[in-house]
Design a protein around this motif. Structure first.
Motif, mmCIF file in Angstrom:
data_model
loop_
_atom_site.group_PDB
_atom_site.id
_atom_site.type_symbol
_atom_site.label_atom_id
_atom_site.label_comp_id
_atom_site.label_asym_id
_atom_site.label_seq_id
_atom_site.Cartn_x
_atom_site.Cartn_y
_atom_site.Cartn_z
ATOM 1 N N VAL A 275 38.560 33.373 43.899
ATOM 2 C CA VAL A 275 38.808 34.677 44.519
ATOM 3 C C VAL A 275 39.146 35.679 43.414
ATOM 4 C CG1 VAL A 275 40.285 35.939 46.134
ATOM 5 C CG2 VAL A 275 39.614 33.575 46.656
ATOM 6 N N PRO A 276 38.346 36.746 43.278
ATOM 7 C CA PRO A 276 38.551 37.676 42.153
ATOM 8 C C PRO A 276 39.979 38.197 42.025
ATOM 9 C CG PRO A 276 36.542 38.242 43.333
ATOM 10 C CD PRO A 276 37.218 37.152 44.116
ATOM 11 N N GLU A 277 40.603 38.580 43.117
ATOM 12 C CA GLU A 277 41.955 39.133 43.066
ATOM 13 C C GLU A 277 42.977 38.111 42.579
ATOM 14 O OE1 GLU A 277 39.300 41.237 45.680
ATOM 15 O OE2 GLU A 277 39.981 39.168 45.849
ATOM 16 N N GLU A 278 42.727 36.845 42.832
ATOM 17 C CA GLU A 278 43.614 35.782 42.353
ATOM 18 C C GLU A 278 43.355 35.485 40.872
ATOM 19 O OE1 GLU A 278 46.153 34.523 44.127
ATOM 20 O OE2 GLU A 278 45.561 35.954 45.672
ATOM 21 N N ALA A 279 42.084 35.402 40.493
ATOM 22 C CA ALA A 279 41.730 35.127 39.087
ATOM 23 C C ALA A 279 42.226 36.236 38.170
ATOM 24 C CB ALA A 279 40.221 34.947 38.955
ATOM 25 N N GLN A 280 42.211 37.443 38.665
ATOM 26 C CA GLN A 280 42.627 38.597 37.859
ATOM 27 C C GLN A 280 44.093 38.515 37.452
ATOM 28 O OE1 GLN A 280 41.653 42.275 39.838
ATOM 29 N NE2 GLN A 280 41.185 43.227 37.880
ATOM 30 N N ASP B 280 45.222 41.332 29.740
ATOM 31 C CA ASP B 280 45.087 41.438 31.189
ATOM 32 C C ASP B 280 43.598 41.333 31.515
ATOM 33 O OD1 ASP B 280 44.050 43.944 30.516
ATOM 34 O OD2 ASP B 280 45.459 45.072 31.736
ATOM 35 N N ALA B 281 43.269 41.439 32.789
ATOM 36 C CA ALA B 281 41.882 41.303 33.234
ATOM 37 C C ALA B 281 41.542 42.493 34.145
ATOM 38 C CB ALA B 281 41.686 39.977 33.954
ATOM 39 N N PRO B 282 41.108 43.605 33.567
ATOM 40 C CA PRO B 282 40.857 44.787 34.371
ATOM 41 C C PRO B 282 39.595 44.729 35.227
ATOM 42 C CG PRO B 282 40.272 45.222 32.100
ATOM 43 C CD PRO B 282 40.920 43.865 32.138
ATOM 44 N N HIS B 283 38.694 43.822 34.925
ATOM 45 C CA HIS B 283 37.452 43.700 35.703
ATOM 46 C C HIS B 283 37.207 42.221 36.008
ATOM 47 C CE1 HIS B 283 33.326 44.542 37.011
ATOM 48 N NE2 HIS B 283 33.010 43.419 36.383
ATOM 49 N N CYS C 156 36.299 40.700 32.387
ATOM 50 C CA CYS C 156 36.741 41.400 31.189
ATOM 51 C C CYS C 156 38.204 41.061 30.957
ATOM 52 C CB CYS C 156 36.597 42.914 31.355
ATOM 53 S SG CYS C 156 37.287 43.867 29.971
ATOM 54 N N MET C 157 38.541 40.666 29.746
ATOM 55 C CA MET C 157 39.949 40.560 29.380
ATOM 56 C C MET C 157 40.191 41.593 28.288
ATOM 57 S SD MET C 157 40.371 36.977 27.375
ATOM 58 C CE MET C 157 39.933 36.850 25.662
ATOM 59 N N ARG C 158 41.359 42.234 28.369
ATOM 60 C CA ARG C 158 41.671 43.354 27.492
ATOM 61 C C ARG C 158 43.025 43.130 26.827
ATOM 62 N NH1 ARG C 158 42.082 48.393 30.959
ATOM 63 N NH2 ARG C 158 43.870 47.220 31.686
ATOM 64 N N GLY C 159 43.062 43.359 25.530
ATOM 65 C CA GLY C 159 44.314 43.243 24.790
ATOM 66 C C GLY C 159 45.286 44.338 25.188
ATOM 67 N N LEU C 160 46.517 43.957 25.473
ATOM 68 C CA LEU C 160 47.549 44.921 25.859
ATOM 69 C C LEU C 160 48.027 45.688 24.628
ATOM 70 C CD1 LEU C 160 49.560 42.630 28.303
ATOM 71 C CD2 LEU C 160 47.840 44.361 28.884
ATOM 72 N N ASP C 161 48.705 46.800 24.854
ATOM 73 C CA ASP C 161 49.201 47.631 23.754
ATOM 74 C C ASP C 161 50.193 46.900 22.861
ATOM 75 O OD1 ASP C 161 47.629 49.704 24.612
ATOM 76 O OD2 ASP C 161 49.235 50.719 25.711
ATOM 77 N N GLU D 210 38.344 45.126 24.555
ATOM 78 C CA GLU D 210 37.824 44.399 25.714
ATOM 79 C C GLU D 210 36.887 43.294 25.266
ATOM 80 O OE1 GLU D 210 36.036 47.366 28.245
ATOM 81 O OE2 GLU D 210 37.993 47.978 29.027
ATOM 82 N N PHE D 211 37.042 42.134 25.902
ATOM 83 C CA PHE D 211 36.172 40.980 25.678
ATOM 84 C C PHE D 211 35.532 40.642 27.023
ATOM 85 C CE2 PHE D 211 39.417 40.820 22.456
ATOM 86 C CZ PHE D 211 38.786 40.364 21.316
ATOM 87 N N TRP D 212 34.242 40.788 27.118
ATOM 88 C CA TRP D 212 33.516 40.542 28.365
ATOM 89 C C TRP D 212 32.865 39.161 28.332
ATOM 90 C CZ3 TRP D 212 33.312 43.949 32.476
ATOM 91 C CH2 TRP D 212 33.861 45.219 32.251
ATOM 92 N N SER D 213 32.805 38.523 29.485
ATOM 93 C CA SER D 213 32.133 37.227 29.592
ATOM 94 C C SER D 213 31.382 37.157 30.914
ATOM 95 C CB SER D 213 33.130 36.079 29.475
ATOM 96 O OG SER D 213 34.090 36.142 30.510
ATOM 97 N N THR D 214 30.408 36.279 30.955
ATOM 98 C CA THR D 214 29.618 36.072 32.161
ATOM 99 C C THR D 214 29.180 34.614 32.221
ATOM 100 O OG1 THR D 214 27.786 36.944 33.506
ATOM 101 C CG2 THR D 214 27.355 36.652 31.144
#
Length: 161
Positions: free
Chosen positions: A24-29, A38-41, A55-60, A70-74
């Motif tokens: 479930v996307p909302e759970e995986a996020q 974090d996982a903005p997408h 997408c996982m993104r490095g926090l500040d 951002e690091f994208w995967s598929t």
């Protein structure tokens, strides 16, 4: 070919909750990515032949080379056995879901497509034993990849209570 990375974790939550965290996307996020990301997408078409795009993104708070990056995967789901097993391909991608080389993210060359298998089993205590097998990762990246999965699974444990 290098040996697969295998990470086994025990979770206090039942299989159904751990399964939802993957499907479930909302759970995986809530848990995707190691500490500091974090996982903005998160898009999941959870069926055999369906694709995921994350997408996982490095926090500040991360070092400058990762902060905001951002690091994208598929990947494509190859096998789904409800509450038991997920098998999918795993590739780096761009924001549009096109497969790209790891070198696009400043990493060493690796196969464009890896394989991830996640097996789920109920434990005697009512929790879940989950085993992830990541195949095709170059030996030189094993320690970093294992650490990343374990940090992600620490976040998973904290979010399925």
């Amino acid at each position: 070919m290098s040996q697969p990375i295998i990470v086994t974790r025990e979770f206090s939550a039942p299989v159904e909750k751990v399964w939802r965290a993957w499907s479930v996307p909302e759970e995986a996020q809530k848990w995707w990515g190691p500490t500091g990301f974090d996982a903005p997408h998160m898009n999941i078409d959870f069926k055999v032949g369906g694709k995921y795009h994350f997408c996982m993104r490095g926090l500040d708070t991360m070092p400058p080379e990762f902060a905001g990056k951002e690091f994208w995967s598929t990947g494509t789901y190859k096998e789904i056995q409800p509450m038991s097993k997920i098998v999918c391909t795993d590739s780096f991608s761009d924001k549009d879901g096109n497969i790209v080389s790891a070198t696009a993210y400043g990493m060493e060359e690796m196969p464009l497509e890896l394989l991830v298998t996640v097996a789920f089993a109920s434990s005697e205590a009512g929790g879940t034993t989950m085993t992830l097998t990541h195949e095709g990762m170059p030996e030189a990246m094993h320690e970093q990849c294992s650490q990343g999965w374990n940090m992600s699974f620490d976040k998973l444990e904290a979010n399925i209570q």
